[in-house]
Design a protein around this motif. Sequence first.
Motif, PDB file in Angstrom:
ATOM      1  N   TYR A  60     -34.074   4.540-144.484  1.00  0.00           N
ATOM      2  CA  TYR A  60     -33.689   4.995-145.812  1.00  0.00           C
ATOM      3  C   TYR A  60     -32.545   6.003-145.724  1.00  0.00           C
ATOM      4  O   TYR A  60     -31.560   5.922-146.450  1.00  0.00           O
ATOM      5  N   LEU A  64     -28.912   5.234-147.241  1.00  0.00           N
ATOM      6  CA  LEU A  64     -28.455   6.054-148.353  1.00  0.00           C
ATOM      7  C   LEU A  64     -27.244   6.885-147.967  1.00  0.00           C
ATOM      8  O   LEU A  64     -26.363   7.137-148.791  1.00  0.00           O
ATOM      9  N   ILE A 257     -36.532   0.152-164.702  1.00  0.00           N
ATOM     10  CA  ILE A 257     -37.227   1.363-164.250  1.00  0.00           C
ATOM     11  C   ILE A 257     -38.722   1.101-164.126  1.00  0.00           C
ATOM     12  O   ILE A 257     -39.360   1.514-163.146  1.00  0.00           O
ATOM     13  N   LEU A 260     -39.299  -0.904-160.985  1.00  0.00           N
ATOM     14  CA  LEU A 260     -39.157  -0.117-159.766  1.00  0.00           C
ATOM     15  C   LEU A 260     -40.376   0.763-159.508  1.00  0.00           C
ATOM     16  O   LEU A 260     -40.660   1.106-158.364  1.00  0.00           O
ATOM     17  N   LYS A 261     -41.101   1.133-160.561  1.00  0.00           N
ATOM     18  CA  LYS A 261     -42.258   2.004-160.401  1.00  0.00           C
ATOM     19  C   LYS A 261     -43.519   1.235-160.041  1.00  0.00           C
ATOM     20  O   LYS A 261     -44.556   1.846-159.762  1.00  0.00           O
ATOM     21  N   ALA A 269     -38.078  -3.343-151.010  1.00  0.00           N
ATOM     22  CA  ALA A 269     -37.255  -2.180-150.695  1.00  0.00           C
ATOM     23  C   ALA A 269     -36.071  -2.511-149.790  1.00  0.00           C
ATOM     24  O   ALA A 269     -34.944  -2.070-150.067  1.00  0.00           O
ATOM     25  N   LEU A 289     -30.327  11.276-153.375  1.00  0.00           N
ATOM     26  CA  LEU A 289     -30.869  10.005-153.844  1.00  0.00           C
ATOM     27  C   LEU A 289     -32.375   9.924-153.632  1.00  0.00           C
ATOM     28  O   LEU A 289     -33.127   9.480-154.512  1.00  0.00           O
ATOM     29  N   MET A 290     -32.853  10.352-152.476  1.00  0.00           N
ATOM     30  CA  MET A 290     -34.290  10.303-152.210  1.00  0.00           C
ATOM     31  C   MET A 290     -35.042  11.279-153.113  1.00  0.00           C
ATOM     32  O   MET A 290     -36.140  10.978-153.582  1.00  0.00           O
ATOM     33  N   GLY A 293     -35.183   9.702-156.567  1.00  0.00           N
ATOM     34  CA  GLY A 293     -36.142   8.601-156.553  1.00  0.00           C
ATOM     35  C   GLY A 293     -37.574   9.092-156.558  1.00  0.00           C
ATOM     36  O   GLY A 293     -38.427   8.550-157.263  1.00  0.00           O
ATOM     37  N   GLY A 296     -38.436  10.320-160.063  1.00  0.00           N
ATOM     38  CA  GLY A 296     -38.644   9.223-160.997  1.00  0.00           C
ATOM     39  C   GLY A 296     -39.969   8.509-160.793  1.00  0.00           C
ATOM     40  O   GLY A 296     -40.637   8.124-161.755  1.00  0.00           O
ATOM     41  N   LEU A 297     -40.387   8.342-159.530  1.00  0.00           N
ATOM     42  CA  LEU A 297     -41.650   7.659-159.264  1.00  0.00           C
ATOM     43  C   LEU A 297     -42.847   8.500-159.695  1.00  0.00           C
ATOM     44  O   LEU A 297     -43.877   7.961-160.113  1.00  0.00           O
TER      45      LEU A 297
END
Length: 442
Positions: A60, A64, A257, A260-261, A269, A289-290, A293, A296-297
């Motif tokens: 990752y 990224l 979105i 993705l959740k 992935a 970015l991580m 993310g 958001g999760l």
Amino acid sequence: MTDDERRTVPGAPAAGTPAPLTESFTPPAPPRRRRRWWRILAWGVPLVVVIVGGLALGLYAYVLTEVAARPGPPPAERSRLFAFPLRLADRVNILVIGVDVTYDTRRQVLNVARADSLVLISIDPERRRIAAVSIPRDTRVIIPGVGENKVNAAFAYGGPPLTVRTVEQLLAVKVHYYVKLGPDSFKNLIDAVGGLEVDVERDMKYTDSWAGYAIDLKRGRQWLDGEQVTGYIRFRHDALGDISRVERQRKVLHLLIQRLKQPATVLHAPRLLRAFVANTETNLGAVELMTLGAFGLRLQAPLEEHTLPGAFAPLYWEPNFARIRPMVAELFYGVSAEELAQTPVEVYNASGRPGMARQAAARLREVGFRNISVASAPDHADVTTVTSRMPSPGLARLAAAALGRSLLRHEPDAPGAPITIMIARDAARQTQGALPRRAPSE
């Protein structure tokens, strides 16, 4: 039993050894293989998990990091926005720029493109919410250094940096980062997550032989792949044209979105990361970015979706600033329109150039400030500063964003007005564009 007989019996005592009172035969115990295997499992499985997890995190981070093609905000601002470990420390605003393909008269792709879609996303860790404002591509703006034009032309003139500056000036919002999606980026991202289930509101059929794509969708809920979803959000041939298109973009963004959740998305992935790297340009780094993310999760609240208020005009989508101002104040700064209009602001001219304070006051009125006083400073200054004496920094940040690059200070115990602005020599050197002075509804 004789000595010779004892020698032939397994486990019997040697010759000359007194015989036990009770003679019995006990076979040797088998080795405890079960305990050995249990020990291997107990230590080996966690070790494998740690190794695989480390490799995944490394992948990752590597992928990224490859995306971070351009330098982002300075380290001081990055440290203010992000905290360790993978935690948001302050609000982050990100401009998503979707780019189309431009053809010449011979149907050859030109190295000049316009922004096909613009979405400004604000991520607020304090109130734990994400808001998105879609900006129609035909919105009338003043492009810095260019003049009046459609907002999508800013990308053709100056790429992501000029597009960011144009949106900052339009909304008086500081844009910290951008994400540029190429012509095939969205299609590949949708395919990477396995497609989306979309409720198509009407039959859509259109063929663009010049650009080389066709849209053929039937009404109803159905599973669409990346190319079909792209056609769904590109379709403009209905009564509201680009505004209906923006609404469909918002709808698909919400569906993506939610997709993705879902836990099953982790299986996609690797494909998702490859699609992102291959088709995306951004100034977000790996850690940023991580962190975004992870936020958001964890977020449970739904995405708040808005379209820039305005009205149809010849050639343009005309912004309605009477509605834009309260929306921006609430979504991006967490303040009400009443607080924005009533807060006293002092503006001092320390630039050595007459009229700079009055120009700054006019700009502040354009974004919603009303209680403004203007005066000359006793001394000149080199750097424009916005000093806040309020508990919350929201209004001062709005003032600083409205005036461009300004130094923001927080001095709650110092005497003076709630907000004091010192217009310095750097403002006199800076070429400032201006918003259209009036919207149709004003």
